[in-house]
Design a protein around this motif. Structure first.
Motif, PDB file in Angstrom:
ATOM      1  N   UNK A 218       0.833  -1.210   0.000  1.00 16.07           N
ATOM      2  CA  UNK A 218       0.000   0.000   0.000  1.00 16.07           C
ATOM      3  C   UNK A 218       0.863   1.254   0.000  1.00 16.07           C
ATOM      4  N   UNK A 219       1.895   1.264   0.848  1.00 15.99           N
ATOM      5  CA  UNK A 219       2.766   2.440   0.921  1.00 15.99           C
ATOM      6  C   UNK A 219       3.527   2.629  -0.389  1.00 15.99           C
ATOM      7  N   UNK A 220       4.009   1.540  -0.972  1.00 21.97           N
ATOM      8  CA  UNK A 220       4.751   1.626  -2.240  1.00 21.97           C
ATOM      9  C   UNK A 220       3.866   2.209  -3.339  1.00 21.97           C
ATOM     10  N   UNK A 221       2.616   1.734  -3.388  1.00 21.44           N
ATOM     11  CA  UNK A 221       1.695   2.247  -4.408  1.00 21.44           C
ATOM     12  C   UNK A 221       1.415   3.722  -4.190  1.00 21.44           C
ATOM     13  N   UNK A 222       1.228   4.129  -2.923  1.00 17.14           N
ATOM     14  CA  UNK A 222       0.957   5.543  -2.626  1.00 17.14           C
ATOM     15  C   UNK A 222       2.154   6.416  -3.011  1.00 17.14           C
ATOM     16  N   UNK A 223       3.358   5.944  -2.718  1.00 21.03           N
ATOM     17  CA  UNK A 223       4.556   6.733  -3.043  1.00 21.03           C
ATOM     18  C   UNK A 223       4.736   6.822  -4.562  1.00 21.03           C
ATOM     19  N   UNK A 224       4.446   5.729  -5.252  1.00 24.72           N
ATOM     20  CA  UNK A 224       4.583   5.751  -6.710  1.00 24.72           C
ATOM     21  C   UNK A 224       3.585   6.710  -7.339  1.00 24.72           C
ATOM     22  N   UNK A 225       2.355   6.711  -6.813  1.00 19.00           N
ATOM     23  CA  UNK A 225       1.335   7.621  -7.345  1.00 19.00           C
ATOM     24  C   UNK A 225       1.709   9.084  -7.134  1.00 19.00           C
ATOM     25  N   UNK A 226       2.459   9.362  -6.068  1.00 21.25           N
ATOM     26  CA  UNK A 226       2.875  10.740  -5.776  1.00 21.25           C
ATOM     27  C   UNK A 226       4.192  11.100  -6.470  1.00 21.25           C
ATOM     28  N   UNK A 227       4.701  10.193  -7.274  1.00 16.50           N
ATOM     29  CA  UNK A 227       5.909  10.487  -8.045  1.00 16.50           C
ATOM     30  C   UNK A 227       7.182  10.447  -7.229  1.00 16.50           C
ATOM     31  N   UNK A 228       7.200   9.681  -6.149  1.00 14.44           N
ATOM     32  CA  UNK A 228       8.408   9.610  -5.323  1.00 14.44           C
ATOM     33  C   UNK A 228       9.565   9.028  -6.138  1.00 14.44           C
ATOM     34  N   UNK A 229      10.725   9.677  -6.071  1.00 15.91           N
ATOM     35  CA  UNK A 229      11.913   9.197  -6.755  1.00 15.91           C
ATOM     36  C   UNK A 229      12.109   9.779  -8.135  1.00 15.91           C
ATOM     37  N   UNK A 230      11.175  10.607  -8.610  1.00 14.19           N
ATOM     38  CA  UNK A 230      11.311  11.186  -9.946  1.00 14.19           C
ATOM     39  C   UNK A 230      12.389  12.271  -9.969  1.00 14.19           C
ATOM     40  N   UNK A 231      12.487  13.024  -8.885  1.00  9.28           N
ATOM     41  CA  UNK A 231      13.445  14.134  -8.832  1.00  9.28           C
ATOM     42  C   UNK A 231      14.755  13.675  -8.191  1.00  9.28           C
ATOM     43  N   UNK A 232      15.827  14.375  -8.526  1.00  8.01           N
ATOM     44  CA  UNK A 232      17.118  14.030  -7.942  1.00  8.01           C
ATOM     45  C   UNK A 232      17.262  14.562  -6.526  1.00  8.01           C
ATOM     46  N   UNK A 233      16.544  15.615  -6.202  1.00  9.53           N
ATOM     47  CA  UNK A 233      16.605  16.201  -4.863  1.00  9.53           C
ATOM     48  C   UNK A 233      15.199  16.387  -4.327  1.00  9.53           C
ATOM     49  N   UNK A 234      15.116  16.584  -3.025  1.00  9.82           N
ATOM     50  CA  UNK A 234      13.832  16.886  -2.421  1.00  9.82           C
ATOM     51  C   UNK A 234      14.067  17.715  -1.160  1.00  9.82           C
ATOM     52  N   UNK A 235      13.032  18.402  -0.735  1.00 15.39           N
ATOM     53  CA  UNK A 235      13.118  19.176   0.494  1.00 15.39           C
ATOM     54  C   UNK A 235      12.532  18.356   1.635  1.00 15.39           C
ATOM     55  N   UNK A 236      12.826  18.776   2.870  1.00 17.92           N
ATOM     56  CA  UNK A 236      12.385  18.039   4.048  1.00 17.92           C
ATOM     57  C   UNK A 236      11.633  18.969   4.984  1.00 17.92           C
ATOM     58  N   UNK A 237      10.422  18.589   5.287  1.00 16.40           N
ATOM     59  CA  UNK A 237       9.609  19.404   6.188  1.00 16.40           C
ATOM     60  C   UNK A 237      10.178  19.385   7.601  1.00 16.40           C
TER      61      UNK A 237
END
Length: 277
Positions: A218-237
């Protein structure tokens, strides 16, 4: 089983107020220093400091008692194995032999072996409190941000953070499944024989594994739908900037590690030898 075991609990202590990156850096340098040195004086000071910091954190013993028990069990096995496979290791290291109790053949209790294994005890005592502190006083999201800040890919950092975040969930699932099993007459308490208890625990582990696998999907599918891993960098809340306390903690551990290295290697060996003085 305590469902909040090894879970982060927000508290207002000097340890909790430190940024995750500074705690991670502190823990890495602290552990490397403890692994390198066999100077009993250095390890004794580090042990005292670890216990003081553990007390300052106000972490409850119940939050890590089960894990500590497991660690101490394997720690005991490790010491037995050291003596069984290398009963004269201390003699080889320190170059002298002061026999206290002959047992059989090459097996004998010597002062050197006891001193060597005392140093191993101190090493465990130095690293374990800091490892538990780091896990219990750092929020999983902040921990992921800290890993990414020291150069680790955010994909790996996020995977580690998710694993930490699911520790309480897995414990809760285990407890729920255990209650259901006990309601059906499957006893895992101390009243049951050991072998039967082990079989009953295994029967609980299978649904726990399947539940965890379902959650992972479930978590993998949710992360994939949100495009996780598409960008080389990300910000952290949850990332926090370094403050005065973080700079002080980092400066302290760097200076301490340098002092420990000087004291350890000043006579050319990393083993403190009280038998040749």
């Amino acid at each position: 089983m305590n469902v909040k075991m090894l879970a982060y609990t927000p508290l207002d202590t000097p340890i909790h107020r430190l940024a995750g990156a500074s705690k991670l850096l502190f823990f890495i340098i602290w552990s490397v220093t403890a692994m390198i040195t066999y100077d009993t004086r250095v390890l004794a000071v580090m042990l005292a400091f670890s216990l003081v910091v553990l007390a300052l954190s106000r972490v409850r013993f119940a939050d890590y008692s089960f894990v500590l028990g497991l660690i101490l069990f394997f720690f005991l096995l490790n010491h037995i194995a050291i003596f069984l496979f290398s009963p004269q290791e201390g003699v080889h290291i320190y170059g002298t032999r002061h026999e206290l109790l002959p047992i059989y053949g090459r097996y004998a209790v010597t002062e050197e072996q006891l001193f060597y294994q005392l140093n191993i005890v101190l090493k465990y005592g130095v690293v374990i409190p800091m490892a538990l502190l780091f896990l219990l006083t750092t929020h999983p999201s902040e921990f992921a941000a800290s890993l990414n800040r020291v150069g680790i890919s955010y994909r790996i950092a996020f995977a580690v953070a998710i694993a930490m975040r699911y520790i309480p969930d897995v414990q809760r699932d285990f407890q729920n499944i255990s209650f259901s099993a006990q309601a059906r007459g499957i006893d895992i308490s101390g009243k049951e024989r050991l072998l039967k208890r082990l079989r009953n625990v295994i029967s609980i582990l299978m649904p726990l594994i399947l539940t965890s696998m379902g959650r992972i999907e479930s978590v993998s599918a949710a992360m994939e739908l949100r495009g996780f891993g598409e960008k080389r960098r990300r910000t952290w809340y949850s990332a926090r900037p370094f403050r005065a306390g973080d700079i002080a903690a980092t400066a302290f551990i760097v200076l301490f590690a340098a002092g420990a290295a000087w004291l350890t290697f000043r006579d050319g060996s990393r083993f403190y030898n009280p038998f040749q003085r």
